[in-house]
Structures are given as C-alpha cells and as structure tokens.
Design a protein around this motif. Structure first.
Motif, PDB file in Angstrom:
ATOM      1  N   ALA A  60      -6.021  -0.068   8.575  1.00  0.00           N
ATOM      2  CA  ALA A  60      -5.162  -0.075   9.768  1.00  0.00           C
ATOM      3  C   ALA A  60      -3.729   0.289   9.382  1.00  0.00           C
ATOM      4  O   ALA A  60      -3.028   0.997  10.121  1.00  0.00           O
ATOM      5  CB  ALA A  60      -5.203  -1.447  10.443  1.00  0.00           C
ATOM      6  N   GLY A  61      -3.285  -0.186   8.227  1.00  0.00           N
ATOM      7  CA  GLY A  61      -1.930   0.124   7.764  1.00  0.00           C
ATOM      8  C   GLY A  61      -1.771   1.612   7.482  1.00  0.00           C
ATOM      9  O   GLY A  61      -0.765   2.225   7.874  1.00  0.00           O
TER      10      GLY A  61
ATOM     11  N   GLN B 253       2.386   6.785  12.733  1.00  0.00           N
ATOM     12  CA  GLN B 253       3.283   6.542  13.882  1.00  0.00           C
ATOM     13  C   GLN B 253       4.666   6.051  13.451  1.00  0.00           C
ATOM     14  O   GLN B 253       5.417   5.517  14.269  1.00  0.00           O
ATOM     15  CB  GLN B 253       2.677   5.475  14.802  1.00  0.00           C
TER      16      GLN B 253
ATOM     17  N   ALA C 184      -5.246  -6.516  12.094  1.00  0.00           N
ATOM     18  CA  ALA C 184      -6.580  -6.229  11.538  1.00  0.00           C
ATOM     19  C   ALA C 184      -7.019  -7.339  10.584  1.00  0.00           C
ATOM     20  O   ALA C 184      -8.195  -7.721  10.566  1.00  0.00           O
ATOM     21  CB  ALA C 184      -6.567  -4.879  10.825  1.00  0.00           C
TER      22      ALA C 184
ATOM     23  N   GLU D 231      -3.466   4.033   8.799  1.00  0.00           N
ATOM     24  CA  GLU D 231      -3.497   4.744  10.067  1.00  0.00           C
ATOM     25  C   GLU D 231      -2.154   4.612  10.801  1.00  0.00           C
ATOM     26  O   GLU D 231      -1.654   5.573  11.382  1.00  0.00           O
ATOM     27  CB  GLU D 231      -4.618   4.173  10.921  1.00  0.00           C
ATOM     28  N   ALA D 232      -1.569   3.423  10.742  1.00  0.00           N
ATOM     29  CA  ALA D 232      -0.304   3.180  11.449  1.00  0.00           C
ATOM     30  C   ALA D 232       0.849   3.988  10.849  1.00  0.00           C
ATOM     31  O   ALA D 232       1.816   4.305  11.549  1.00  0.00           O
ATOM     32  CB  ALA D 232       0.024   1.690  11.422  1.00  0.00           C
TER      33      ALA D 232
ATOM     34  N   GLN E 173       2.591  -4.857  11.479  1.00  0.00           N
ATOM     35  CA  GLN E 173       1.920  -5.405  12.667  1.00  0.00           C
ATOM     36  C   GLN E 173       0.465  -4.959  12.709  1.00  0.00           C
ATOM     37  O   GLN E 173      -0.435  -5.758  13.004  1.00  0.00           O
ATOM     38  CB  GLN E 173       2.634  -4.944  13.952  1.00  0.00           C
ATOM     39  N   ALA E 174       0.229  -3.694  12.390  1.00  0.00           N
ATOM     40  CA  ALA E 174      -1.152  -3.187  12.412  1.00  0.00           C
ATOM     41  C   ALA E 174      -1.994  -3.881  11.342  1.00  0.00           C
ATOM     42  O   ALA E 174      -3.151  -4.267  11.579  1.00  0.00           O
ATOM     43  CB  ALA E 174      -1.141  -1.673  12.193  1.00  0.00           C
TER      44      ALA E 174
ATOM     45  N   PRO F   3       8.513  -0.313  16.161  1.00  0.00           N
ATOM     46  CA  PRO F   3       7.347  -1.169  16.412  1.00  0.00           C
ATOM     47  C   PRO F   3       7.438  -1.823  17.789  1.00  0.00           C
ATOM     48  O   PRO F   3       8.497  -1.825  18.419  1.00  0.00           O
ATOM     49  CB  PRO F   3       7.451  -2.229  15.312  1.00  0.00           C
TER      50      PRO F   3
ATOM     51  N   GLU G 248      -0.184  -6.686  20.258  1.00  0.00           N
ATOM     52  CA  GLU G 248      -1.503  -6.606  19.620  1.00  0.00           C
ATOM     53  C   GLU G 248      -1.695  -7.797  18.666  1.00  0.00           C
ATOM     54  O   GLU G 248      -2.757  -8.416  18.599  1.00  0.00           O
ATOM     55  CB  GLU G 248      -1.580  -5.277  18.840  1.00  0.00           C
TER      56      GLU G 248
ATOM     57  N   LEU H 162       5.994  -1.558  12.158  1.00  0.00           N
ATOM     58  CA  LEU H 162       4.785  -1.070  12.825  1.00  0.00           C
ATOM     59  C   LEU H 162       3.568  -1.157  11.891  1.00  0.00           C
ATOM     60  O   LEU H 162       2.477  -1.592  12.299  1.00  0.00           O
ATOM     61  CB  LEU H 162       5.079   0.374  13.228  1.00  0.00           C
TER      62      LEU H 162
END
Ligand SMILES: *Cc1c(COP(=O)(O)O)cnc(C)c1O
Length: 353
Positions: free
Chosen positions: A43-44, A50, A255, A46-47, A250-251, A55, A61, A247
């Motif tokens: 998840a990190g 962005q 997860a 992938e984030a 947080q991801a 964030p 989430e 951001l």
C-alpha cells in the motif's frame, strides 16, 4: 543575543537511544523485530505515486480501519498523530501550562516529562514499587495543581502491566477536573480486555492513545492514534500540524490495521522469544520484571555490572538502552529484536552473570 523562551532554554534536550555504527543491531528503541504486513508495504509503494498531493487531513481511511479493528471507538473522536508522541505533546500543551503539574509514575514514559516542560508545566512522579504502577501511590500524589495523570500500561521501561480494572478504579477516584491519559503503546502485547479502558473516554475526562510503532512494525512511518472526548479532541486538534501524517504513512497504517493476522503472528512470536529469553536470563541470576511488551528490563547486581555489560554488548555490536535517565543505572532495557541478535545478547549476558 537571541534568546529562547525561558521554559525552553531551561530544558535539557530529549535523549534518544545512543545509536552506534551501521554494523550494530539496535535493541534500544522497542521497534518490531519483524517487518510490517506485506500489505502495508504494498500500500505504501502504491501511495508513493500520489505524493504530489497533500494527505487527507481528516485521516478518513485510517479512521475507518481503526474502527474495523476496534468498533468501540465509533462513539468517540479519533485523532491521528505523527506518532503518538505528537498527540501526547499536543494534549499536554493544550491542557497544562505554568502553575500546573503533570503527574506520572516513577518509571513512566520520559517523553511525558519533556512534553510537560515544553508546556511550561511541572512534571512529578509517584512511587512505583516493584516496577509496577501503583494506583494508590498516584492518588496520594495528586495535588490541587495536578491537571493530567499519565499512565502507560503496559509500562515502558518496566514492561509490567496493571489490570484494566485498576485503571477504572484510578479514574473513579481522581477528581473530575483531572484528565487521565492512558498510553497503550504496547497494548497489543497485553491480552487483557481493553474495552473497559476505552469505555472511560465517554466520561469526558479520559484519553487513550495507541501507536503503529510497536506491534505493527511501522515505527518509521510515524503513526499514532488516540480516542478523545469530543471537547478535548477539539482543543488538541488546534495544536496538531494540519497535514501531520504523510500520505504514504496513512496508506501503510490503514493496510497494516487491516491485516490483523499479521499483527497476531508478530505478537505471538515476540512473546515466545521474550519469555524464552527472560527465562534464561533469570536462570543466570538477573532480575527481570514480568513483561507484557516487546522488551525486557534487565536488572544487574550493581550499576558497574550494568555498565560493563553495556560496554561488552556494544563492542559485540548490540545496543541496549541505558536506564540512567529513569534513575535505574543498574538496569538495561533490551528490545525483543531479531532472533539472532537476541541469542547473541543472551549468551553474552549468561557469560557475564
Ligand atoms: C514507543 C512508545 C510510544 C509511541 O511513540 P510513537 O510516537 O507512536 O512512535 C508511546 N509511548 C510509549 C511509552 C512508548 O514506548
């Protein structure tokens, strides 16, 4: 001459663990011996794509993920910090200042004392017999200047825990205008039911904090959370950095929270290694309080034996946490770190015993 404000100029710098060279293994900061959930790492990554964006300042989430694991938080305000240290610091600054006292336990979390001084408040501690928080001693130490009572359960650096019923007893006996903060940084390692402590938040005078830094293996991501009565959350929020949790963090944290099997596995493995290490060191003659955390507080016969062991371990590339700052110069604190490092530490301490 450019001068800092007196409360800051008069403070000592916060002492973090002394970290050696890159070839050393740190058993000094209670980080997880195991990596975070593979889902958190994915998840990190992938984030990262962005990262041009700020964030979510409302951590939506993450809040949802916390509520999935702890449904009882739905009734309260949840705030997130860049580590729970940010929440603790802002909470103390919002509710204690000059003329006020923050009360902790004798071997309570040192950062609380630092945060109190940052706020211009005094920090005092109550005795902690047998390395265990005493509710009666805390109650005896309350004075009219006491604004906040801070209890870390399980405790750091002792590793010991008190029953949650004791915390309920403490809350019921404290004056209503004194805030109780329960720091549950190690609660995942303590298998008692924590709902009675969460339930105290509805009284309007109690806060509970948690972190992703220990059992979740995300110390580097800097994510902590707390449940607050609405009116307290409103004040604390004013002091938080508006975009405090990145951001990517947080991801990762959301997860990680959603992979409870992974956390349960880490907790289980850590507890087994901790207990096996504790048993060997006790057999060798060291005194170690029962730990409900991912570390052990090792008490030596004398201060000089602790210092000699620390030096020997350092030269073997193993860094433990010295306890002088806590007034325990005859103790070292050892994180239940990677198995190989823990084994080497145990062998060295067995030889020195
Ligand atoms: C590690 C720890 C924390 C958590 O700190 P973070 O800022 O969330 O990394 C809080 N309290 C205690 C007692 C701790 O040991």
């Amino acid at each position: 001459m450019i001068r800092a404000v007196p409360a800051v100029a008069g403070m000592d710098s916060y002492t973090l663990a002394e970290l050696g060279g890159t070839d050393s293994v740190s058993l000094a900061q209670n980080e997880s011996a195991y990596p975070a959930s593979p889902m958190a790492l994915a998840a990190g990554r992938e984030a990262l794509a962005q990262s041009a964006q700020y964030p979510d300042p409302d951590w939506r989430e993450l809040r949802t993920a916390v509520a999935e694991v702890h449904p009882e938080v739905a009734d309260h305000s949840v705030l997130f910090g860049a580590g729970s240290m940010e929440l603790i610091g802002c909470l103390i600054r919002a509710f204690a200042g000059p003329g006020h006292t923050v009360l902790g336990s004798r071997y309570g979390y040192l950062f609380v004392g630092t945060a109190a001084l940052q706020a211009g408040a005094a920090y005092e501690t109550a005795p902690e017999p047998d390395f265990t928080v005493s509710v009666d001693a805390l109650l005896d130490a309350v004075t009219p200047s006491t604004r906040i009572v801070f209890v870390c359960n399980p405790g750091n650096p002792t590793g010991t825990r008190i029953k949650n019923a004791e915390l309920v007893k403490l809350r019921n006996a404290l004056p209503d205008d004194v805030m109780l903060v329960v720091d549950q940084a190690y609660a995942e390692f303590d298998d008692q039911d924590h709902r009675p402590v969460f339930a105290l938040v509805s009284r309007g005078d109690t806060v509970v904090t948690r972190t992703l830094s220990k059992a979740y293996g995300l110390a580097g991501a800097r994510v902590g959370w707390g449940i607050f009565p609405q009116a307290i959350a409103t004040q604390v929020r004013k002091l938080l950095n508006p975009n405090n949790v990145s951001l990517v963090s947080q991801a990762m944290a959301a997860a990680a929270l959603r992979d409870q099997n992974h956390v349960a596995d880490i907790v289980d493995r850590t507890a087994r290694q901790r207990d096996a290490t504790c048993e060997r060191l006790r057999a060798a003659g060291y005194t170690i309080p029962d730990s409900a955390t991912n570390f052990l507080l090792i008490k030596f016969a004398t201060e000089s034996k602790a210092a000699a062991a620390d030096a020997e371990l350092r030269s073997a590339g193993l860094l433990l946490r010295g306890m002088k700052g806590y007034g325990l110069p005859d103790c070292l604190r050892a994180t239940v770190g990677p198995a190989e490092a823990l084994e080497r530490m145990t062998e060295i301490l067995e030889k020195l015993a």
